[in-house]
Scaffold this motif. Structure first.
Motif, PDB file in Angstrom:
ATOM      1  N   GLY A 180      38.289  54.085  30.888  1.00 39.89           N
ATOM      2  CA  GLY A 180      38.602  55.028  29.823  1.00 39.89           C
ATOM      3  C   GLY A 180      39.353  54.406  28.665  1.00 39.89           C
ATOM      4  N   GLY A 181      39.561  53.088  28.714  1.00 38.09           N
ATOM      5  CA  GLY A 181      40.215  52.383  27.619  1.00 38.09           C
ATOM      6  C   GLY A 181      41.724  52.500  27.598  1.00 38.09           C
ATOM      7  N   ARG A 182      42.338  52.934  28.723  1.00 40.14           N
ATOM      8  CA  ARG A 182      43.794  53.140  28.756  1.00 40.14           C
ATOM      9  C   ARG A 182      44.565  51.888  29.149  1.00 40.14           C
ATOM     10  NH1 ARG A 182      43.925  57.551  25.677  1.00 40.14           N
ATOM     11  NH2 ARG A 182      42.487  59.130  26.462  1.00 40.14           N
ATOM     12  N   VAL A 183      43.934  50.999  29.928  1.00 39.28           N
ATOM     13  CA  VAL A 183      44.572  49.734  30.291  1.00 39.28           C
ATOM     14  C   VAL A 183      43.533  48.627  30.184  1.00 39.28           C
ATOM     15  CG1 VAL A 183      46.212  50.839  31.874  1.00 39.28           C
ATOM     16  CG2 VAL A 183      44.053  49.965  32.763  1.00 39.28           C
ATOM     17  N   SER A 184      43.995  47.379  30.112  1.00 34.16           N
ATOM     18  CA  SER A 184      43.083  46.247  30.012  1.00 34.16           C
ATOM     19  C   SER A 184      42.456  45.946  31.369  1.00 34.16           C
ATOM     20  CB  SER A 184      43.830  45.009  29.519  1.00 34.16           C
ATOM     21  OG  SER A 184      44.743  44.557  30.510  1.00 34.16           O
ATOM     22  N   ARG A 185      41.352  45.208  31.348  1.00 42.06           N
ATOM     23  CA  ARG A 185      40.700  44.817  32.592  1.00 42.06           C
ATOM     24  C   ARG A 185      41.644  43.969  33.452  1.00 42.06           C
ATOM     25  NH1 ARG A 185      35.342  44.044  34.288  1.00 42.06           N
ATOM     26  NH2 ARG A 185      34.562  44.481  32.178  1.00 42.06           N
ATOM     27  N   THR A 186      42.383  43.057  32.793  1.00 38.33           N
ATOM     28  CA  THR A 186      43.300  42.188  33.533  1.00 38.33           C
ATOM     29  C   THR A 186      44.377  43.005  34.232  1.00 38.33           C
ATOM     30  OG1 THR A 186      42.932  40.381  31.973  1.00 38.33           O
ATOM     31  CG2 THR A 186      44.918  40.259  33.332  1.00 38.33           C
ATOM     32  N   SER A 187      44.961  43.971  33.505  1.00 38.63           N
ATOM     33  CA  SER A 187      46.014  44.809  34.099  1.00 38.63           C
ATOM     34  C   SER A 187      45.461  45.640  35.251  1.00 38.63           C
ATOM     35  CB  SER A 187      46.609  45.738  33.035  1.00 38.63           C
ATOM     36  OG  SER A 187      47.273  44.998  32.042  1.00 38.63           O
ATOM     37  N   ALA A 188      44.246  46.152  35.082  1.00 38.37           N
ATOM     38  CA  ALA A 188      43.642  46.975  36.137  1.00 38.37           C
ATOM     39  C   ALA A 188      43.386  46.160  37.401  1.00 38.37           C
ATOM     40  CB  ALA A 188      42.337  47.590  35.629  1.00 38.37           C
ATOM     41  N   TRP A 189      42.816  44.959  37.254  1.00 41.01           N
ATOM     42  CA  TRP A 189      42.534  44.125  38.415  1.00 41.01           C
ATOM     43  C   TRP A 189      43.823  43.660  39.090  1.00 41.01           C
ATOM     44  CZ3 TRP A 189      38.468  43.956  41.226  1.00 41.01           C
ATOM     45  CH2 TRP A 189      37.197  44.174  40.667  1.00 41.01           C
ATOM     46  N   ALA A 190      44.797  43.213  38.276  1.00 37.90           N
ATOM     47  CA  ALA A 190      46.055  42.734  38.847  1.00 37.90           C
ATOM     48  C   ALA A 190      46.792  43.863  39.553  1.00 37.90           C
ATOM     49  CB  ALA A 190      46.933  42.133  37.745  1.00 37.90           C
ATOM     50  N   GLY A 191      46.812  45.040  38.937  1.00 39.63           N
ATOM     51  CA  GLY A 191      47.485  46.178  39.543  1.00 39.63           C
ATOM     52  C   GLY A 191      46.843  46.597  40.844  1.00 39.63           C
ATOM     53  N   THR A 192      45.509  46.546  40.883  1.00 41.26           N
ATOM     54  CA  THR A 192      44.798  46.899  42.109  1.00 41.26           C
ATOM     55  C   THR A 192      45.115  45.915  43.230  1.00 41.26           C
ATOM     56  OG1 THR A 192      43.002  47.908  40.827  1.00 41.26           O
ATOM     57  CG2 THR A 192      42.522  47.283  43.108  1.00 41.26           C
ATOM     58  N   MET A 193      45.113  44.636  42.912  1.00 39.25           N
ATOM     59  CA  MET A 193      45.391  43.607  43.921  1.00 39.25           C
ATOM     60  C   MET A 193      46.810  43.723  44.478  1.00 39.25           C
ATOM     61  SD  MET A 193      42.645  41.867  44.386  1.00 39.25           S
ATOM     62  CE  MET A 193      43.240  40.385  45.200  1.00 39.25           C
ATOM     63  N   LEU A 194      47.761  44.107  43.632  1.00 37.11           N
ATOM     64  CA  LEU A 194      49.169  44.162  44.029  1.00 37.11           C
ATOM     65  C   LEU A 194      49.615  45.564  44.468  1.00 37.11           C
ATOM     66  CD1 LEU A 194      50.632  41.934  41.161  1.00 37.11           C
ATOM     67  CD2 LEU A 194      50.322  41.284  43.563  1.00 37.11           C
ATOM     68  N   ASN A 195      48.657  46.510  44.524  1.00 33.83           N
ATOM     69  CA  ASN A 195      48.961  47.894  44.893  1.00 33.83           C
ATOM     70  C   ASN A 195      49.977  48.515  43.927  1.00 33.83           C
ATOM     71  OD1 ASN A 195      48.620  50.230  46.446  1.00 33.83           O
ATOM     72  ND2 ASN A 195      50.322  49.722  47.811  1.00 33.83           N
ATOM     73  N   ILE A 196      49.824  48.194  42.643  1.00 26.75           N
ATOM     74  CA  ILE A 196      50.710  48.744  41.618  1.00 26.75           C
ATOM     75  C   ILE A 196      50.194  50.112  41.189  1.00 26.75           C
ATOM     76  CG2 ILE A 196      51.567  48.462  39.257  1.00 26.75           C
ATOM     77  CD1 ILE A 196      52.838  46.561  41.269  1.00 26.75           C
ATOM     78  N   LYS A 197      51.105  51.065  41.131  1.00 26.95           N
ATOM     79  CA  LYS A 197      50.775  52.418  40.685  1.00 26.95           C
ATOM     80  C   LYS A 197      51.594  52.737  39.433  1.00 26.95           C
ATOM     81  CE  LYS A 197      48.415  52.779  44.513  1.00 26.95           C
ATOM     82  NZ  LYS A 197      46.954  52.604  44.506  1.00 26.95           N
ATOM     83  N   PRO A 198      50.937  53.013  38.318  1.00 27.74           N
ATOM     84  CA  PRO A 198      51.692  53.322  37.101  1.00 27.74           C
ATOM     85  C   PRO A 198      52.245  54.739  37.127  1.00 27.74           C
ATOM     86  CG  PRO A 198      49.361  53.568  36.691  1.00 27.74           C
ATOM     87  CD  PRO A 198      49.491  53.060  38.105  1.00 27.74           C
ATOM     88  N   LEU A 215      48.557  59.435  26.147  1.00 30.08           N
ATOM     89  CA  LEU A 215      48.932  59.036  27.501  1.00 30.08           C
ATOM     90  C   LEU A 215      49.525  57.633  27.446  1.00 30.08           C
ATOM     91  CD1 LEU A 215      48.863  59.867  30.492  1.00 30.08           C
ATOM     92  CD2 LEU A 215      46.608  58.783  30.649  1.00 30.08           C
ATOM     93  N   VAL A 216      50.782  57.510  27.920  1.00 28.97           N
ATOM     94  CA  VAL A 216      51.517  56.247  27.774  1.00 28.97           C
ATOM     95  C   VAL A 216      52.056  55.794  29.126  1.00 28.97           C
ATOM     96  CG1 VAL A 216      53.463  55.112  26.644  1.00 28.97           C
ATOM     97  CG2 VAL A 216      52.201  56.907  25.440  1.00 28.97           C
ATOM     98  N   PRO A 217      51.700  54.571  29.587  1.00 31.02           N
ATOM     99  CA  PRO A 217      52.313  54.043  30.810  1.00 31.02           C
ATOM    100  C   PRO A 217      53.775  53.688  30.556  1.00 31.02           C
ATOM    101  CG  PRO A 217      50.268  52.876  30.241  1.00 31.02           C
ATOM    102  CD  PRO A 217      50.668  53.677  29.044  1.00 31.02           C
ATOM    103  N   LEU A 218      54.660  54.088  31.469  1.00 31.02           N
ATOM    104  CA  LEU A 218      56.080  53.798  31.298  1.00 31.02           C
ATOM    105  C   LEU A 218      56.646  52.894  32.388  1.00 31.02           C
ATOM    106  CD1 LEU A 218      57.855  57.046  30.069  1.00 31.02           C
ATOM    107  CD2 LEU A 218      57.236  55.030  28.767  1.00 31.02           C
ATOM    108  N   GLU A 219      56.176  53.064  33.606  1.00 31.47           N
ATOM    109  CA  GLU A 219      56.747  52.313  34.720  1.00 31.47           C
ATOM    110  C   GLU A 219      55.635  51.819  35.633  1.00 31.47           C
ATOM    111  OE1 GLU A 219      59.204  55.083  36.734  1.00 31.47           O
ATOM    112  OE2 GLU A 219      60.326  55.637  34.948  1.00 31.47           O
TER     113      GLU A 219
END
Length: 291
Positions: free
Chosen positions: A175-193, A203-207
């Motif tokens: 949906g164009g809200r985050v970059s591909r790199t951030s999405a892949w890295a977040g998925t690998m590290l189990n990061i939840k925004p 819509l703004v990511p804060l944490e």
């Protein structure tokens, strides 16, 4: 009341509220593998669980603006019945829905100069928009005038806090809200925004937190820090992308903190859900500010 309330399906209102107050809901449109659907049809139940199952299966889902001919029919019908109307619309920071509907309403206002036609860009989405509509409907049912209701929404819309988390960052990437790199890295590290909708309706990511449980606790902590007193007298909306157990877990945290608080839980509609994905969880309440 001598006016009628209009919103769109992005308000994620439960059917009981729509029916109780006679709210008009303009359907937005989405397509699944090339087949078009309307996100709301009066009197019909949508199988939203099936919609999110299709997303998990990788179906190609796109969204579009409302069908203006259908919106025109609904809005013109209100005016033809001799009623004024107030439209509370989906954030212009997230969609062109509000601008398109406002242009139509301006045209209708010229055609029906004897009627009052008002609208508000709520700068809100999902249950945030819905909670503003619900508050407006309550005021109208208690005798407030169309301008009093419009003014209250304008004065309070930036106090309507929106807090979101998602389970799969790849949907935000699509949906164009985050970059591909951030999405892949977040998925690998189990990061939840943990995100919110800001004062411009974006819509703004804060944490970033690790794990679903911490992201749910993050939503609750923002409410604990900023909710307007007396919190236990508020109505709170929780919406979700086919994760009812997580919605109930969040509701339980809130009920334990503020006994007797009124909480409404509902699915996120397909137009918003198509961009945020299954597992989206959102919390809405009146606060000192959106952040």
């Amino acid at each position: 009341m001598d006016f009628e309330l209009v919103t769109d399906t992005s308000s994620n209102l439960v059917d009981d509220v729509i029916e109780r107050f006679g709210i008009h809901v303009l359907p937005l449109q989405f397509t699944v593998d090339g087949t078009a659907y309307q996100s709301y049809l009066k009197g019909e139940k949508s199988d939203l669980k099936r919609f999110y199952t299709m997303m998990r299966e990788g179906k190609v889902i796109t969204t579009s603006l409302p069908i203006l001919s259908a919106s025109d029919k609904t809005l013109r019908g209100i005016l033809e019945r001799g009623k004024d109307l107030l439209y509370l619309g989906f954030s212009s920071g997230l969609s062109g829905t509000f601008q398109a509907t406002a242009l139509l309403l301006d045209q209708l206002a010229r055609e029906y100069p004897e009627r009052t036609v008002l609208y508000v860009d709520t700068l809100a989405a999902s249950g945030g928009e819905g909670l503003l509509v619900y508050k407006a409907a309550l005021m109208a049912s208690e005798g407030a005038s169309i301008r009093e209701v419009r003014d209250w929404v304008e004065e309070n819309k930036l106090r309507l806090a929106h807090w979101f988390t998602v389970d799969d960052l790849m949907f935000l990437f699509r949906g164009g809200r985050v970059s591909r790199t951030s999405a892949w890295a977040g998925t690998m590290l189990n990061i939840k925004p943990v995100m919110h909708v800001d004062d411009e309706g974006h819509l703004v990511p804060l944490e970033k937190v690790r794990g679903r449980k911490k992201s749910i606790q993050g939503l609750f902590k923002h409410m604990e820090a900023t909710a307007l007193e007396p919190v236990e007298e508020q109505t709170v909306y929780i919406t979700h992308g086919d994760c009812p157990e997580d919605a109930e877990a969040l509701a339980d945290l809130i009920r334990k903190r503020w006994e007797g608080i009124d909480i409404t839980i509902n699915y996120i509609d397909p137009v918003i859900g198509a961009h945020s994905g299954p597992g989206t969880l959102a919390l809405f309440f009146l606060a000192t500010g959106r952040k």
